[in-house]
Scaffold this motif. Structure first.
Motif, PDB file in Angstrom:
ATOM      1  N   TYR A 282      18.003   1.625  -5.431  1.00 61.03           N
ATOM      2  CA  TYR A 282      17.016   1.832  -4.369  1.00 61.03           C
ATOM      3  C   TYR A 282      15.652   1.318  -4.831  1.00 61.03           C
ATOM      4  CZ  TYR A 282      20.457   4.982  -2.310  1.00 61.03           C
ATOM      5  OH  TYR A 282      21.604   5.504  -1.762  1.00 61.03           O
ATOM      6  N   ALA A 283      14.826   0.938  -3.853  1.00 58.58           N
ATOM      7  CA  ALA A 283      13.443   0.565  -4.153  1.00 58.58           C
ATOM      8  C   ALA A 283      12.555   1.004  -2.993  1.00 58.58           C
ATOM      9  CB  ALA A 283      13.314  -0.940  -4.367  1.00 58.58           C
ATOM     10  N   SER A 284      11.324   1.361  -3.324  1.00 58.87           N
ATOM     11  CA  SER A 284      10.400   1.884  -2.316  1.00 58.87           C
ATOM     12  C   SER A 284       8.973   1.586  -2.745  1.00 58.87           C
ATOM     13  CB  SER A 284      10.588   3.401  -2.155  1.00 58.87           C
ATOM     14  OG  SER A 284      10.430   4.062  -3.408  1.00 58.87           O
TER      15      SER A 284
ATOM     16  N   VAL B 267      18.768  -1.437  -2.294  1.00 66.23           N
ATOM     17  CA  VAL B 267      19.143  -2.237  -3.444  1.00 66.23           C
ATOM     18  C   VAL B 267      17.962  -2.178  -4.406  1.00 66.23           C
ATOM     19  CG1 VAL B 267      18.272  -4.420  -2.485  1.00 66.23           C
ATOM     20  CG2 VAL B 267      20.065  -4.454  -4.236  1.00 66.23           C
ATOM     21  N   GLY B 268      18.243  -2.137  -5.697  1.00 67.74           N
ATOM     22  CA  GLY B 268      17.184  -1.875  -6.664  1.00 67.74           C
ATOM     23  C   GLY B 268      16.329  -3.082  -6.966  1.00 67.74           C
ATOM     24  N   ASP B 269      15.583  -3.547  -5.986  1.00 72.42           N
ATOM     25  CA  ASP B 269      14.722  -4.719  -6.157  1.00 72.42           C
ATOM     26  C   ASP B 269      13.319  -4.383  -5.661  1.00 72.42           C
ATOM     27  OD1 ASP B 269      13.492  -7.198  -6.273  1.00 72.42           O
ATOM     28  OD2 ASP B 269      15.289  -8.276  -5.615  1.00 72.42           O
ATOM     29  N   GLU B 270      12.499  -3.899  -6.578  1.00 70.42           N
ATOM     30  CA  GLU B 270      11.152  -3.462  -6.231  1.00 70.42           C
ATOM     31  C   GLU B 270      10.290  -4.596  -5.694  1.00 70.42           C
ATOM     32  OE1 GLU B 270       7.780  -1.734  -9.037  1.00 70.42           O
ATOM     33  OE2 GLU B 270       9.543  -0.432  -8.998  1.00 70.42           O
ATOM     34  N   ALA B 271      10.559  -5.814  -6.154  1.00 66.92           N
ATOM     35  CA  ALA B 271       9.751  -6.952  -5.718  1.00 66.92           C
ATOM     36  C   ALA B 271       9.883  -7.200  -4.216  1.00 66.92           C
ATOM     37  CB  ALA B 271      10.152  -8.205  -6.489  1.00 66.92           C
ATOM     38  N   LEU B 272      11.031  -6.864  -3.642  1.00 65.08           N
ATOM     39  CA  LEU B 272      11.235  -7.105  -2.216  1.00 65.08           C
ATOM     40  C   LEU B 272      10.355  -6.203  -1.362  1.00 65.08           C
ATOM     41  CD1 LEU B 272      15.107  -7.571  -2.043  1.00 65.08           C
ATOM     42  CD2 LEU B 272      13.335  -9.323  -1.953  1.00 65.08           C
ATOM     43  N   VAL B 273      10.355  -4.908  -1.669  1.00 59.13           N
ATOM     44  CA  VAL B 273       9.521  -4.008  -0.875  1.00 59.13           C
ATOM     45  C   VAL B 273       8.042  -4.297  -1.129  1.00 59.13           C
ATOM     46  CG1 VAL B 273      11.234  -2.175  -0.608  1.00 59.13           C
ATOM     47  CG2 VAL B 273       9.771  -2.179  -2.621  1.00 59.13           C
ATOM     48  N   SER B 274       7.702  -4.652  -2.364  1.00 57.60           N
ATOM     49  CA  SER B 274       6.310  -4.964  -2.672  1.00 57.60           C
ATOM     50  C   SER B 274       5.840  -6.201  -1.916  1.00 57.60           C
ATOM     51  CB  SER B 274       6.124  -5.171  -4.172  1.00 57.60           C
ATOM     52  OG  SER B 274       6.336  -3.959  -4.881  1.00 57.60           O
TER      53      SER B 274
ATOM     54  N   GLY C 294     -11.585  -3.965  -2.193  1.00 57.26           N
ATOM     55  CA  GLY C 294     -12.755  -4.700  -1.731  1.00 57.26           C
ATOM     56  C   GLY C 294     -13.469  -3.979  -0.607  1.00 57.26           C
ATOM     57  N   LYS C 295     -13.748  -4.676   0.494  1.00 58.64           N
ATOM     58  CA  LYS C 295     -14.451  -4.069   1.617  1.00 58.64           C
ATOM     59  C   LYS C 295     -13.675  -2.905   2.238  1.00 58.64           C
ATOM     60  CE  LYS C 295     -16.953  -8.255   3.028  1.00 58.64           C
ATOM     61  NZ  LYS C 295     -17.141  -9.230   4.134  1.00 58.64           N
ATOM     62  N   ALA C 296     -12.362  -2.897   2.054  1.00 52.25           N
ATOM     63  CA  ALA C 296     -11.539  -1.816   2.626  1.00 52.25           C
ATOM     64  C   ALA C 296     -11.680  -0.522   1.844  1.00 52.25           C
ATOM     65  CB  ALA C 296     -10.076  -2.236   2.683  1.00 52.25           C
ATOM     66  N   GLY C 297     -12.288  -0.580   0.661  1.00 49.75           N
ATOM     67  CA  GLY C 297     -12.543   0.635  -0.103  1.00 49.75           C
ATOM     68  C   GLY C 297     -11.366   1.094  -0.940  1.00 49.75           C
ATOM     69  N   LEU C 298     -11.199   2.392  -1.049  1.00 50.80           N
ATOM     70  CA  LEU C 298     -10.195   2.998  -1.904  1.00 50.80           C
ATOM     71  C   LEU C 298      -8.790   2.559  -1.504  1.00 50.80           C
ATOM     72  CD1 LEU C 298      -9.485   5.150  -4.122  1.00 50.80           C
ATOM     73  CD2 LEU C 298      -9.422   6.832  -2.264  1.00 50.80           C
ATOM     74  N   MET C 299      -7.969   2.258  -2.499  1.00 47.78           N
ATOM     75  CA  MET C 299      -6.556   1.985  -2.270  1.00 47.78           C
ATOM     76  C   MET C 299      -5.734   2.807  -3.248  1.00 47.78           C
ATOM     77  SD  MET C 299      -4.432  -1.622  -2.101  1.00 47.78           S
ATOM     78  CE  MET C 299      -4.579  -2.074  -3.839  1.00 47.78           C
ATOM     79  N   ILE C 300      -4.741   3.528  -2.740  1.00 51.14           N
ATOM     80  CA  ILE C 300      -3.842   4.317  -3.578  1.00 51.14           C
ATOM     81  C   ILE C 300      -2.420   3.871  -3.269  1.00 51.14           C
ATOM     82  CG2 ILE C 300      -5.397   6.287  -3.830  1.00 51.14           C
ATOM     83  CD1 ILE C 300      -3.886   7.692  -1.592  1.00 51.14           C
ATOM     84  N   TRP C 301      -1.569   3.877  -4.288  1.00 52.80           N
ATOM     85  CA  TRP C 301      -0.216   3.383  -4.067  1.00 52.80           C
ATOM     86  C   TRP C 301       0.734   3.895  -5.153  1.00 52.80           C
ATOM     87  CZ3 TRP C 301      -3.972   0.671  -6.497  1.00 52.80           C
ATOM     88  CH2 TRP C 301      -3.655   0.025  -7.692  1.00 52.80           C
ATOM     89  N   HIS C 302       2.019   3.750  -4.867  1.00 55.05           N
ATOM     90  CA  HIS C 302       3.049   3.998  -5.865  1.00 55.05           C
ATOM     91  C   HIS C 302       4.320   3.290  -5.443  1.00 55.05           C
ATOM     92  CE1 HIS C 302       4.987   5.853  -9.264  1.00 55.05           C
ATOM     93  NE2 HIS C 302       3.913   6.567  -9.522  1.00 55.05           N
ATOM     94  N   THR C 303       5.053   2.817  -6.429  1.00 58.52           N
ATOM     95  CA  THR C 303       6.362   2.227  -6.195  1.00 58.52           C
ATOM     96  C   THR C 303       7.433   3.157  -6.756  1.00 58.52           C
ATOM     97  OG1 THR C 303       6.263   1.025  -8.287  1.00 58.52           O
ATOM     98  CG2 THR C 303       5.478  -0.124  -6.325  1.00 58.52           C
ATOM     99  N   GLY C 304       8.663   2.898  -6.356  1.00 55.30           N
ATOM    100  CA  GLY C 304       9.777   3.659  -6.894  1.00 55.30           C
ATOM    101  C   GLY C 304      11.010   2.782  -6.946  1.00 55.30           C
ATOM    102  N   SER C 305      11.795   2.898  -8.019  1.00 57.81           N
ATOM    103  CA  SER C 305      13.033   2.111  -8.072  1.00 57.81           C
ATOM    104  C   SER C 305      14.041   2.752  -9.009  1.00 57.81           C
ATOM    105  CB  SER C 305      12.754   0.674  -8.517  1.00 57.81           C
ATOM    106  OG  SER C 305      12.265   0.628  -9.844  1.00 57.81           O
ATOM    107  N   THR C 306      15.282   2.705  -8.602  1.00 57.99           N
ATOM    108  CA  THR C 306      16.427   2.938  -9.483  1.00 57.99           C
ATOM    109  C   THR C 306      17.254   1.660  -9.401  1.00 57.99           C
ATOM    110  OG1 THR C 306      17.898   3.819  -7.773  1.00 57.99           O
ATOM    111  CG2 THR C 306      16.384   5.383  -8.834  1.00 57.99           C
ATOM    112  N   HIS C 307      18.434   1.651 -10.014  1.00 60.89           N
ATOM    113  CA  HIS C 307      19.284   0.468  -9.897  1.00 60.89           C
ATOM    114  C   HIS C 307      19.713   0.222  -8.452  1.00 60.89           C
ATOM    115  CE1 HIS C 307      20.577   0.756 -14.391  1.00 60.89           C
ATOM    116  NE2 HIS C 307      19.417   0.182 -14.225  1.00 60.89           N
TER     117      HIS C 307
END
Length: 362
Positions: free
Chosen positions: A319-321, A339-346, A304-317
């Protein structure tokens, strides 16, 4: 904590970040959780919760090492851009120039456009997400180059190359091999020497290379229990997600990603020029108009007003990032857990991004 003079209520913002990070850690059963916020390209806040190992303890420091999994893909794509800038590759050159086995894939229609480096970088090659390669089971030795190449022969493409984005770990495993051959040295060595060191990052490609005193042990959930498990042995497929990095490494990486914005505002820094860095953060071509795009490794969208957004997630059983950057605003948020829970870091990254945007009136 650095002062943020252009924010009206930095203390309120930082207090909200503290409370949300603590809430997630205490209610979501994580062995550890660490996160950071950058404002104006500088570290503004970071916290670490929990312990490195549930049996042996160890406080979480900014140098505690986690596996960042698929965030590695951004760095793999940067290697391709660096080699392009040096005249060693063209992003639109056929991958078969370096990996002849890829020309033996089976196309879904009579159209047979050759798969290019750009296709691999932007996930538009048509290759399946994983295919027949195995990097998940507890195996010795790790995934080999030969296994990746054999997997390509007679492999059925899921889409015609160059039409739409379809996430492929296999594609980035092949990309790493191709770039290593183009550079005339092992891909991991190329990245370590030319990219990671240039950005001041101490990331490692193998578990054996990580100091046990700094490693956050990886866990999986089994019912109500957290149980340590083997690390995925990606081996020669390391370009798709092999890196182990600390929060300090990710802070340095996020800061570097902001140096190109706004254009003309800062001098070039190795390993990429500002122009090439910006190019990598925009839509990479061969994708339908509208909605989320894929850059060079990055997921690309609009905040939106903040403009460009770039991102990436990462997960194994284990780790999550997640890393999100708002380059126009020079703001970034990164979070890591073992712990492999991508939803938590997100959940934390999303909260912090929205809170920062609110503070900036966006």
């Amino acid at each position: 904590t650095l002062e943020m003079p252009h924010l009206q209520d930095a203390s309120g913002l930082l207090g909200d970040l503290d409370r949300e990070a603590n809430r997630l850690y205490t209610t979501k059963s994580m062995p550890s959780f660490t996160a950071a916020v950058l404002v104006d390209g500088e570290l503004a806040w970071w916290r670490g919760f929990g312990v490195q190992d549930l049996s042996e303890g160890g406080p979480i420091a900014v140098t505690t090492v986690y596996r960042i999994a698929s965030i590695t893909k951004i760095i793999t794509a940067m290697a391709a851009v660096m080699l392009r800038d040096e005249g060693k590759v063209s992003l639109d050159a056929p991958v078969g120039n370096w990996i002849p086995e890829i020309d033996a894939v089976v196309y879904p229609t009579q159209e047979r456009p050759r798969i290019t480096l750009r296709h691999l970088i932007t996930h538009t090659s048509g290759l399946p997400r994983v295919g027949p390669i195995d990097y998940v089971t507890d195996r010795t030795p790790p995934l080999s180059e030969g296994e990746i190449l054999v997997a390509l022969r007679g492999l059925q493409l899921e889409r015609t190359p160059g039409i739409e984005s379809h996430y492929s770990n296999l594609g980035y495993a092949v990309l790493g091999l191709a770039l290593g051959r183009a550079a005339g040295e092992p891909f991991a060595d190329l990245v370590q020497r030319r990219l990671l060191q240039a950005m001041g990052m101490r990331c490692q490609w193998s578990l054996d290379a990580v100091s046990r005193a700094e490693l956050a042990t990886g866990y999986v959930r089994e019912g109500y229990d957290l149980v340590p498990r083997h690390h995925w042995p990606m081996g020669a497929g390391e370009g798709m997600g092999g890196l182990y990095c600390s929060l300090d490494d990710m802070i340095r990486f996020a800061s570097f990603q902001m140096t190109a914005w706004p254009p003309g505002g800062r001098p070039d820094r190795p390993p990429l020029s500002n122009a090439s860095l910006r190019e990598s953060q925009l839509g990479g071509g061969h994708q339908r108009v509208g909605g989320k795009q894929v850059g060079y490794g990055w997921q690309v969208g609009n905040a939106g007003k903040a403009g460009l957004m770039i991102w990436h997630t990462g997960s194994t059983h284990q780790y999550a990032s997640e890393l999100v950057v708002l380059p126009d605003q020079r703001i970034a948020v990164v979070a890591l857990t073992n712990v492999g829970d991508e939803a938590l870091v997100s959940a934390f990254v999303g909260f912090a991004r929205r809170r920062l945007m609110k503070e900036l009136g966006m």
